[in-house]
Motif scaffolding. Structure first.
Motif, PDB file in Angstrom:
ATOM      1  N   GLU A  28     -17.073  -2.867   1.498  1.00 31.45           N
ATOM      2  CA  GLU A  28     -16.676  -1.559   2.627  1.00 31.45           C
ATOM      3  C   GLU A  28     -17.455  -0.141   2.826  1.00 31.45           C
ATOM      4  O   GLU A  28     -18.332  -0.128   2.307  1.00 31.45           O
ATOM      5  CB  GLU A  28     -15.356  -0.922   2.060  1.00 31.45           C
ATOM      6  N   SER A  29     -17.203  -0.046   4.606  1.00 33.14           N
ATOM      7  CA  SER A  29     -17.909   1.290   4.813  1.00 33.14           C
ATOM      8  C   SER A  29     -17.878   2.790   3.980  1.00 33.14           C
ATOM      9  O   SER A  29     -17.163   2.126   3.111  1.00 33.14           O
ATOM     10  CB  SER A  29     -17.059   1.174   6.534  1.00 33.14           C
ATOM     11  N   ARG A  36     -17.167   8.103   0.204  1.00 33.71           N
ATOM     12  CA  ARG A  36     -17.185   6.538  -0.256  1.00 33.71           C
ATOM     13  C   ARG A  36     -18.544   5.982   0.596  1.00 33.71           C
ATOM     14  O   ARG A  36     -18.999   5.138   0.872  1.00 33.71           O
ATOM     15  CB  ARG A  36     -15.825   5.599   0.464  1.00 33.71           C
ATOM     16  N   ARG A  81     -14.817   3.900  12.187  1.00 38.18           N
ATOM     17  CA  ARG A  81     -15.683   3.484  12.387  1.00 38.18           C
ATOM     18  C   ARG A  81     -15.923   2.516  13.859  1.00 38.18           C
ATOM     19  O   ARG A  81     -14.616   1.477  14.589  1.00 38.18           O
ATOM     20  CB  ARG A  81     -15.753   2.714  11.377  1.00 38.18           C
ATOM     21  N   LEU A 118      -1.801  13.247   7.655  1.00 37.22           N
ATOM     22  CA  LEU A 118      -2.877  14.221   7.635  1.00 37.22           C
ATOM     23  C   LEU A 118      -3.563  15.101   9.329  1.00 37.22           C
ATOM     24  O   LEU A 118      -3.107  13.736   9.812  1.00 37.22           O
ATOM     25  CB  LEU A 118      -4.363  13.135   7.132  1.00 37.22           C
ATOM     26  N   PRO A 145      -7.294   7.140  -1.462  1.00 38.38           N
ATOM     27  CA  PRO A 145      -7.090   6.155  -2.690  1.00 38.38           C
ATOM     28  C   PRO A 145      -8.374   5.047  -3.297  1.00 38.38           C
ATOM     29  O   PRO A 145      -8.145   4.499  -4.234  1.00 38.38           O
ATOM     30  CB  PRO A 145      -5.537   5.636  -2.283  1.00 38.38           C
ATOM     31  N   GLY A 146      -8.781   5.458  -2.517  1.00 39.15           N
ATOM     32  CA  GLY A 146      -9.896   4.477  -2.580  1.00 39.15           C
ATOM     33  C   GLY A 146     -11.005   5.150  -3.987  1.00 39.15           C
ATOM     34  O   GLY A 146     -11.452   4.613  -3.762  1.00 39.15           O
ATOM     35  N   GLN A 147     -10.553   6.147  -3.240  1.00 39.13           N
ATOM     36  CA  GLN A 147     -11.129   7.599  -4.448  1.00 39.13           C
ATOM     37  C   GLN A 147     -10.110   7.526  -6.401  1.00 39.13           C
ATOM     38  O   GLN A 147     -10.187   8.172  -6.910  1.00 39.13           O
ATOM     39  CB  GLN A 147     -10.991   9.132  -4.543  1.00 39.13           C
ATOM     40  N   ASN A 197      -1.745   6.540   2.134  1.00 38.27           N
ATOM     41  CA  ASN A 197      -2.773   5.979   1.931  1.00 38.27           C
ATOM     42  C   ASN A 197      -3.115   5.645   3.226  1.00 38.27           C
ATOM     43  O   ASN A 197      -3.019   5.138   4.017  1.00 38.27           O
ATOM     44  CB  ASN A 197      -3.641   5.135   0.695  1.00 38.27           C
ATOM     45  N   LEU A 233      -8.486  11.383  10.809  1.00 37.03           N
ATOM     46  CA  LEU A 233      -8.515  11.026  11.596  1.00 37.03           C
ATOM     47  C   LEU A 233      -9.834   9.861  10.451  1.00 37.03           C
ATOM     48  O   LEU A 233     -10.928  10.715  11.082  1.00 37.03           O
ATOM     49  CB  LEU A 233      -8.160   9.889  12.871  1.00 37.03           C
ATOM     50  N   ALA A 234      -9.625   8.402  10.130  1.00 39.90           N
ATOM     51  CA  ALA A 234     -11.420   8.415   9.675  1.00 39.90           C
ATOM     52  C   ALA A 234     -11.159   7.144  10.618  1.00 39.90           C
ATOM     53  O   ALA A 234     -10.430   5.790  10.926  1.00 39.90           O
ATOM     54  CB  ALA A 234     -10.928   7.250   7.893  1.00 39.90           C
ATOM     55  N   ARG A 254       0.735  -0.782  -0.592  1.00 38.29           N
ATOM     56  CA  ARG A 254       0.112   0.239   0.151  1.00 38.29           C
ATOM     57  C   ARG A 254       1.214   1.185  -0.102  1.00 38.29           C
ATOM     58  O   ARG A 254       1.679   1.294   0.834  1.00 38.29           O
ATOM     59  CB  ARG A 254      -0.274   0.621   1.597  1.00 38.29           C
ATOM     60  N   ILE A 283      -7.907   3.832   8.518  1.00 39.23           N
ATOM     61  CA  ILE A 283      -9.196   3.541   9.373  1.00 39.23           C
ATOM     62  C   ILE A 283      -8.956   2.985  10.305  1.00 39.23           C
ATOM     63  O   ILE A 283      -8.669   1.792  10.864  1.00 39.23           O
ATOM     64  CB  ILE A 283     -10.549   2.803   8.518  1.00 39.23           C
ATOM     65  N   SER A 299      -8.738  -3.279   4.096  1.00 39.45           N
ATOM     66  CA  SER A 299      -9.033  -4.094   3.708  1.00 39.45           C
ATOM     67  C   SER A 299      -7.986  -5.165   3.252  1.00 39.45           C
ATOM     68  O   SER A 299      -6.703  -4.628   3.055  1.00 39.45           O
ATOM     69  CB  SER A 299     -10.088  -4.097   2.099  1.00 39.45           C
TER      70      SER A 299
HETATM   71  O1  TXA Z   1     -15.558  -1.566   6.448  1.00 40.63           O
HETATM   72  C1  TXA Z   1     -13.888  -0.723   5.602  1.00 40.63           C
HETATM   73  O2  TXA Z   1     -14.360   0.074   5.872  1.00 40.63           O
HETATM   74  C2  TXA Z   1     -12.518  -1.789   5.971  1.00 40.63           C
HETATM   75  C3  TXA Z   1     -13.141  -2.491   7.149  1.00 40.63           C
HETATM   76  C4  TXA Z   1     -11.441  -3.688   7.176  1.00 40.63           C
HETATM   77  O3  TXA Z   1     -13.476  -2.122   8.229  1.00 40.63           O
HETATM   78  N1  TXA Z   1     -12.200  -1.145   5.247  1.00 40.63           N
HETATM   79  C5  TXA Z   1     -11.587  -0.350   4.281  1.00 40.63           C
HETATM   80  O4  TXA Z   1     -10.286  -0.175   4.137  1.00 40.63           O
HETATM   81  O5  TXA Z   1     -12.234   0.038   3.555  1.00 40.63           O
HETATM   82  P1  TXA Z   1      -8.881   0.800   3.074  1.00 40.63           P
HETATM   83  O6  TXA Z   1      -8.468   1.399   3.850  1.00 40.63           O
HETATM   84  O7  TXA Z   1      -9.125  -0.419   2.268  1.00 40.63           O
HETATM   85  O8  TXA Z   1     -10.334   1.726   2.159  1.00 40.63           O
HETATM   86  C6  TXA Z   1     -10.358   3.516   3.553  1.00 40.63           C
HETATM   87  C7  TXA Z   1     -10.125   4.573   2.968  1.00 40.63           C
HETATM   88  C8  TXA Z   1      -8.887   4.500   1.998  1.00 40.63           C
HETATM   89  O9  TXA Z   1     -10.049   5.078   0.462  1.00 40.63           O
HETATM   90  C9  TXA Z   1      -8.662   5.780   2.611  1.00 40.63           C
HETATM   91  O10 TXA Z   1      -8.030   6.287   1.316  1.00 40.63           O
HETATM   92  C10 TXA Z   1      -9.281   6.329   3.484  1.00 40.63           C
HETATM   93  O11 TXA Z   1     -10.776   5.582   3.940  1.00 40.63           O
HETATM   94  N2  TXA Z   1      -9.080   7.289   4.322  1.00 40.63           N
HETATM   95  C11 TXA Z   1      -8.529   6.603   5.083  1.00 40.63           C
HETATM   96  N3  TXA Z   1      -8.105   8.001   6.791  1.00 40.63           N
HETATM   97  C12 TXA Z   1      -8.736   8.723   5.928  1.00 40.63           C
HETATM   98  C13 TXA Z   1      -9.004  10.101   6.212  1.00 40.63           C
HETATM   99  N4  TXA Z   1      -8.320  10.886   7.389  1.00 40.63           N
HETATM  100  N5  TXA Z   1      -9.190  11.493   4.621  1.00 40.63           N
HETATM  101  C14 TXA Z   1      -9.265  10.783   3.910  1.00 40.63           C
HETATM  102  N6  TXA Z   1     -10.015   9.424   3.403  1.00 40.63           N
HETATM  103  C15 TXA Z   1      -9.432   8.521   4.174  1.00 40.63           C
END
Ligand code: TXA
Ligand code: MG
Length: 313
Positions: free
Chosen positions: A177-178, A192, A118, A112, A220-222, A58, A115-116, A54, A61, A140
């Motif tokens: 994903e959430s 998202r 959940r 940043l 980067p999920g975006q 990026n 913080l994300a 990764r 969460i 993920s």
């Molecule tokens: O359902 C979910 O959200 C799953 C499960 C494991 O909890 N997790 C998940 O994590 O999908 P990941 O890393 O695959 O996707 C998290 C997304 C990424 O696109 C990341 O860039 C974004 O969340 N993200 C994390 N922190 C952020 C922040 N401070 N500001 C904006 N985006 C953020």
């Protein structure tokens, strides 16, 4: 899909020990499998980035076991608290201002000042967070940019020996994903889409989330190409074509039907499983049109990223 597996107490205690000792554990959540580490442990968090390949820009969460625990990491406005009360535990991540004194490895936020966070609904995940007594950072549990995992087998296929342990909790019940939202004092931005829809947020909080207008790739999920199978993916194909793998929806001929009864929640639950199966076939992939309503918005979001030009991002 198989019945939900429940790991026994000894297996759970082993996972707690691996996490406490700085290891990384693939864990079932209600959305997708996550690759978890103690969010305060910089070495363990670095191993998540390494195992997934990764990019370090990026952020991850953080998963908490209560609203009180979230307060240790973020500053929550009254609106943020209302969202937590309405949707936690469950598949909604909130991007909030980071507390300067939060006990977190800096790689978690990728520098940043937000913080994300959940609170997942999975009892097993909540038990692990409580036992660690720290937030668990978890993206993920797939190689970066590849299809998300909704079974323990998907994790093993994608990450193999790179994780210390995989906790098998059976197939994930939501399967996508959430939902991620940014929350200001009185405004919500949808970063998202997921199974908590914009309409559900409006109904519970009286504020309709706005689309993310920023062209910055803050998350980067975006990135446009994501969830990428090896073969080309063509969307909105109504009929099965010879020599391709057709992912169907509703009453149609297909190689994998997301929901013969056209149930969008069932389609969300099965989407990544379908993409894994399609990928394994080695054939070009076609997908039926999916209605852009309810959780269909999130299904179409993932499909459009799976179909995106890989050279574009
Ligand atoms: O359902 C979910 O959200 C799953 C499960 C494991 O909890 N997790 C998940 O994590 O999908 P990941 O890393 O695959 O996707 C998290 C997304 C990424 O696109 C990341 O860039 C974004 O969340 N993200 C994390 N922190 C952020 C922040 N401070 N500001 C904006 N985006 C953020
Ligand atoms: Mg991911």
């Amino acid at each position: 899909m198989s019945e939900k597996a429940t790991p026994d107490d000894i297996t759970i205690q082993k996972a707690v020990k691996v996490l406490s000792d700085g290891g990384i554990v693939a864990v079932p959540t209600e959305t997708v499998y996550g690759l978890a580490a103690n969010a305060a442990d910089a070495t363990a968090v670095a191993r998540i980035f390494e195992a997934k390949g990764r990019p370090s820009f990026n952020p991850l969460i953080c998963h908490v076991a209560s609203m009180g625990m979230a307060d240790r990491y973020v500053q929550s406005s009254p609106l943020a608290k209302r969202l937590m009360e309405a949707f936690w535990p469950g598949p909604l991540s909130l991007v909030l201002p980071l507390r300067p004194d939060a006990d977190l490895a800096s790689a978690v936020t990728a520098g940043l000042d937000t913080l994300a966070v959940r609170m997942p609904a999975s009892p097993l995940m909540l038990e692990l967070i409580q036992a660690t007594n720290n937030a668990l950072a978890a993206p993920s549990a797939n190689a970066s940019g590849k299809i998300s995992p909704t079974t323990a087998g998907d994790v093993a296929n994608s990450l193999g020996e790179r994780v210390d342990m995989v906790l098998d909790g059976g197939p994930c019940s939501v399967g996508l994903e959430s939902t991620i939202v940014g929350v200001d004092y009185d405004a919500i931005t949808l970063l998202r889409p997921g199974s908590v829809t914009a309409q559900m947020i409006y109904e519970r909080c009286g504020i309709m989330p706005s689309e993310n207008a920023s062209t910055d790739i803050t998350a980067p999920g975006q990135l446009l190409s994501h969830y990428a199978p090896d073969a080309a993916v063509t969307l909105n194909v109504s009929k099965r074509v010879a020599d391709s793998f057709h992912i169907g929806f509703g009453n149609c001929q297909s190689d994998y039907n997301l929901s013969p009864t056209a149930d969008l929640n069932e389609a969300a639950r099965k989407l990544f499983n379908a993409l894994h199966a399609a990928n394994a076939s080695g054939k070009p992939i076609t997908v039926s049109p999916i209605p852009e309503t309810g959780v269909g918005v999130a299904v179409n979001d993932r499909l459009s990223r799976a179909a995106a030009d890989r050279t574009a991002s």
